[in-house]
Motif scaffolding. Structure first.
Motif, PDB file in Angstrom:
ATOM      1  N   ARG A 112       0.862  -1.175   0.000  1.00 35.37           N
ATOM      2  CA  ARG A 112       0.000   0.000   0.000  1.00 35.37           C
ATOM      3  C   ARG A 112       0.898   1.225   0.000  1.00 35.37           C
ATOM      4  NH1 ARG A 112      -2.010   3.565   3.694  1.00 35.37           N
ATOM      5  NH2 ARG A 112      -1.135   2.442   5.471  1.00 35.37           N
ATOM      6  N   VAL A 113       0.661   2.137  -0.925  1.00 35.49           N
ATOM      7  CA  VAL A 113       1.427   3.374  -0.960  1.00 35.49           C
ATOM      8  C   VAL A 113       0.915   4.273   0.165  1.00 35.49           C
ATOM      9  CG1 VAL A 113       2.108   5.379  -2.330  1.00 35.49           C
ATOM     10  CG2 VAL A 113       1.732   3.164  -3.465  1.00 35.49           C
ATOM     11  N   VAL A 114       1.799   4.688   1.053  1.00 39.15           N
ATOM     12  CA  VAL A 114       1.446   5.536   2.189  1.00 39.15           C
ATOM     13  C   VAL A 114       1.610   7.002   1.811  1.00 39.15           C
ATOM     14  CG1 VAL A 114       2.031   6.155   4.569  1.00 39.15           C
ATOM     15  CG2 VAL A 114       2.114   3.754   3.832  1.00 39.15           C
ATOM     16  N   SER A 115       2.760   7.318   1.201  1.00 43.74           N
ATOM     17  CA  SER A 115       3.039   8.706   0.830  1.00 43.74           C
ATOM     18  C   SER A 115       4.167   8.762  -0.178  1.00 43.74           C
ATOM     19  CB  SER A 115       3.420   9.533   2.066  1.00 43.74           C
ATOM     20  OG  SER A 115       4.626   9.052   2.634  1.00 43.74           O
TER      21      SER A 115
ATOM     22  N   GLY B 144       8.164  -4.673   7.501  1.00 39.18           N
ATOM     23  CA  GLY B 144       6.873  -4.520   6.846  1.00 39.18           C
ATOM     24  C   GLY B 144       6.717  -3.230   6.062  1.00 39.18           C
ATOM     25  N   ALA B 145       7.805  -2.493   5.892  1.00 36.49           N
ATOM     26  CA  ALA B 145       7.754  -1.241   5.137  1.00 36.49           C
ATOM     27  C   ALA B 145       8.742  -1.317   3.974  1.00 36.49           C
ATOM     28  CB  ALA B 145       8.099  -0.060   6.034  1.00 36.49           C
ATOM     29  N   LEU B 146       8.455  -0.584   2.927  1.00 33.78           N
ATOM     30  CA  LEU B 146       9.322  -0.508   1.758  1.00 33.78           C
ATOM     31  C   LEU B 146       9.478   0.959   1.391  1.00 33.78           C
ATOM     32  CD1 LEU B 146      10.777  -1.723  -0.768  1.00 33.78           C
ATOM     33  CD2 LEU B 146       8.516  -1.779  -1.862  1.00 33.78           C
ATOM     34  N   THR B 147      10.699   1.379   1.143  1.00 29.27           N
ATOM     35  CA  THR B 147      10.971   2.726   0.653  1.00 29.27           C
ATOM     36  C   THR B 147      11.680   2.596  -0.687  1.00 29.27           C
ATOM     37  OG1 THR B 147      11.223   3.567   2.899  1.00 29.27           O
ATOM     38  CG2 THR B 147      12.090   4.939   1.132  1.00 29.27           C
ATOM     39  N   LEU B 148      11.139   3.254  -1.698  1.00 32.47           N
ATOM     40  CA  LEU B 148      11.757   3.310  -3.020  1.00 32.47           C
ATOM     41  C   LEU B 148      12.274   4.736  -3.203  1.00 32.47           C
ATOM     42  CD1 LEU B 148       9.033   1.451  -5.104  1.00 32.47           C
ATOM     43  CD2 LEU B 148      11.213   0.522  -4.275  1.00 32.47           C
ATOM     44  N   THR B 149      13.577   4.890  -3.416  1.00 33.55           N
ATOM     45  CA  THR B 149      14.202   6.208  -3.474  1.00 33.55           C
ATOM     46  C   THR B 149      14.798   6.466  -4.848  1.00 33.55           C
ATOM     47  OG1 THR B 149      14.755   6.007  -1.120  1.00 33.55           O
ATOM     48  CG2 THR B 149      15.888   7.730  -2.366  1.00 33.55           C
ATOM     49  N   THR B 150      14.503   7.648  -5.391  1.00 23.12           N
ATOM     50  CA  THR B 150      15.048   8.046  -6.693  1.00 23.12           C
ATOM     51  C   THR B 150      16.479   8.535  -6.531  1.00 23.12           C
ATOM     52  OG1 THR B 150      14.441  10.386  -6.566  1.00 23.12           O
ATOM     53  CG2 THR B 150      12.738   8.856  -7.380  1.00 23.12           C
ATOM     54  N   GLY B 151      17.168   8.717  -7.634  1.00 25.53           N
ATOM     55  CA  GLY B 151      18.517   9.257  -7.620  1.00 25.53           C
ATOM     56  C   GLY B 151      18.565  10.692  -7.129  1.00 25.53           C
ATOM     57  N   HIS B 152      17.425  11.383  -7.130  1.00 28.20           N
ATOM     58  CA  HIS B 152      17.350  12.773  -6.664  1.00 28.20           C
ATOM     59  C   HIS B 152      16.935  12.875  -5.207  1.00 28.20           C
ATOM     60  CE1 HIS B 152      17.967  14.132 -10.727  1.00 28.20           C
ATOM     61  NE2 HIS B 152      16.944  13.416 -11.141  1.00 28.20           N
ATOM     62  N   GLY B 153      16.693  11.722  -4.554  1.00 31.09           N
ATOM     63  CA  GLY B 153      16.326  11.726  -3.144  1.00 31.09           C
ATOM     64  C   GLY B 153      14.834  11.748  -2.861  1.00 31.09           C
ATOM     65  N   ASP B 154      13.989  11.842  -3.893  1.00 28.73           N
ATOM     66  CA  ASP B 154      12.549  11.715  -3.678  1.00 28.73           C
ATOM     67  C   ASP B 154      12.266  10.257  -3.336  1.00 28.73           C
ATOM     68  OD1 ASP B 154      12.252  14.389  -4.383  1.00 28.73           O
ATOM     69  OD2 ASP B 154      11.757  13.922  -6.462  1.00 28.73           O
ATOM     70  N   HIS B 155      11.198   9.995  -2.601  1.00 29.94           N
ATOM     71  CA  HIS B 155      10.915   8.596  -2.294  1.00 29.94           C
ATOM     72  C   HIS B 155       9.434   8.302  -2.127  1.00 29.94           C
ATOM     73  CE1 HIS B 155      12.072  10.493   1.588  1.00 29.94           C
ATOM     74  NE2 HIS B 155      11.080   9.791   2.074  1.00 29.94           N
ATOM     75  N   VAL B 156       9.152   7.006  -2.337  1.00 31.18           N
ATOM     76  CA  VAL B 156       7.814   6.459  -2.197  1.00 31.18           C
ATOM     77  C   VAL B 156       7.831   5.570  -0.970  1.00 31.18           C
ATOM     78  CG1 VAL B 156       6.004   5.085  -3.300  1.00 31.18           C
ATOM     79  CG2 VAL B 156       7.551   6.465  -4.724  1.00 31.18           C
ATOM     80  N   ASN B 157       6.934   5.834  -0.030  1.00 28.48           N
ATOM     81  CA  ASN B 157       6.831   5.044   1.209  1.00 28.48           C
ATOM     82  C   ASN B 157       5.656   4.086   1.082  1.00 28.48           C
ATOM     83  OD1 ASN B 157       8.898   6.546   2.656  1.00 28.48           O
ATOM     84  ND2 ASN B 157       7.441   8.229   2.613  1.00 28.48           N
ATOM     85  N   LEU B 158       5.912   2.805   1.328  1.00 21.35           N
ATOM     86  CA  LEU B 158       4.884   1.771   1.215  1.00 21.35           C
ATOM     87  C   LEU B 158       4.894   0.904   2.458  1.00 21.35           C
ATOM     88  CD1 LEU B 158       6.775   1.751  -1.717  1.00 21.35           C
ATOM     89  CD2 LEU B 158       4.563   0.948  -2.440  1.00 21.35           C
ATOM     90  N   THR B 159       3.773   0.216   2.677  1.00 24.23           N
ATOM     91  CA  THR B 159       3.683  -0.731   3.783  1.00 24.23           C
ATOM     92  C   THR B 159       2.955  -1.983   3.278  1.00 24.23           C
ATOM     93  OG1 THR B 159       3.009  -0.992   6.082  1.00 24.23           O
ATOM     94  CG2 THR B 159       1.492   0.207   4.669  1.00 24.23           C
ATOM     95  N   ARG B 160       3.274  -3.120   3.910  1.00 28.56           N
ATOM     96  CA  ARG B 160       2.594  -4.363   3.521  1.00 28.56           C
ATOM     97  C   ARG B 160       1.098  -4.222   3.727  1.00 28.56           C
ATOM     98  NH1 ARG B 160       5.475  -9.243   2.978  1.00 28.56           N
ATOM     99  NH2 ARG B 160       7.691  -8.926   3.316  1.00 28.56           N
ATOM    100  N   SER B 161       0.341  -4.801   2.812  1.00 25.58           N
ATOM    101  CA  SER B 161      -1.106  -4.699   2.862  1.00 25.58           C
ATOM    102  C   SER B 161      -1.705  -6.069   2.612  1.00 25.58           C
ATOM    103  CB  SER B 161      -1.565  -3.720   1.778  1.00 25.58           C
ATOM    104  OG  SER B 161      -2.962  -3.638   1.742  1.00 25.58           O
ATOM    105  N   THR B 162      -2.934  -6.237   3.026  1.00 26.59           N
ATOM    106  CA  THR B 162      -3.668  -7.454   2.718  1.00 26.59           C
ATOM    107  C   THR B 162      -4.282  -7.291   1.332  1.00 26.59           C
ATOM    108  OG1 THR B 162      -4.217  -7.712   5.049  1.00 26.59           O
ATOM    109  CG2 THR B 162      -5.513  -8.980   3.473  1.00 26.59           C
ATOM    110  N   PRO B 163      -4.044  -8.255   0.406  1.00 28.51           N
ATOM    111  CA  PRO B 163      -4.653  -8.137  -0.925  1.00 28.51           C
ATOM    112  C   PRO B 163      -6.166  -8.034  -0.827  1.00 28.51           C
ATOM    113  CG  PRO B 163      -3.041  -9.922  -0.874  1.00 28.51           C
ATOM    114  CD  PRO B 163      -3.237  -9.460   0.546  1.00 28.51           C
ATOM    115  N   GLU B 164      -6.727  -7.210  -1.721  1.00 25.96           N
ATOM    116  CA  GLU B 164      -8.184  -7.029  -1.746  1.00 25.96           C
ATOM    117  C   GLU B 164      -8.862  -8.157  -2.464  1.00 25.96           C
ATOM    118  OE1 GLU B 164      -9.065  -3.180  -3.309  1.00 25.96           O
ATOM    119  OE2 GLU B 164      -7.755  -2.214  -1.884  1.00 25.96           O
TER     120      GLU B 164
END
Length: 119
Positions: free
Chosen positions: A13-16, A99-119
């Motif tokens: 789940r994308v948090v922010s 239980g969290a995942l952070t995806l970070t760009t080369g410019h330092g921006d990032h996507v914060n995610l957390t494990r979720s239950t599939p719908e």
């Protein structure tokens, strides 16, 4: 650390998204799932998407995003453009822990995610 095992087969789940130092909260519908065959799919906040993805060490490289073309309210569309712009056609560094995942760009921006239950 490699992201291959903890990243694939998980509904995230994308948090922010943090872009240019500003945190943007994600709509509840924003999701990401990467399968072991090299495909990412999910929801950018309004529209669903899919894209080829390659995993190598801690690098996650997304190909061009293919999306549906629904229109949503202004806030969801703005978030969708932001998230799609960070993922589509880019290579990010992945860090998964507790239980969290952070995806970070080369410019330092990032996507914060957390494990979720599939719908």
């Amino acid at each position: 650390m490699t992201v291959d095992e903890p990243l694939t087969g998980v509904e995230w789940r994308v948090v922010s998204v943090v872009a240019d130092g500003t945190t943007h909260a994600a709509p509840a519908s924003a999701r990401l799932r990467i399968d072991a065959r090299g495909t990412a799919a999910g929801n950018l906040g309004c529209n669903t998407f899919s894209a080829p993805v390659a995993l190598h060490g801690d690098r996650v490289t997304f190909g061009e995003l293919r999306t549906t073309k629904m229109a949503c309210d202004r806030a969801r569309m703005a978030f969708e453009r932001l998230l799609g712009g960070l993922l589509g056609g880019h290579s990010l560094t992945g860090r998964a822990e507790h239980g969290a995942l952070t995806l970070t760009t080369g410019h330092g921006d990032h996507v914060n995610l957390t494990r979720s239950t599939p719908e």
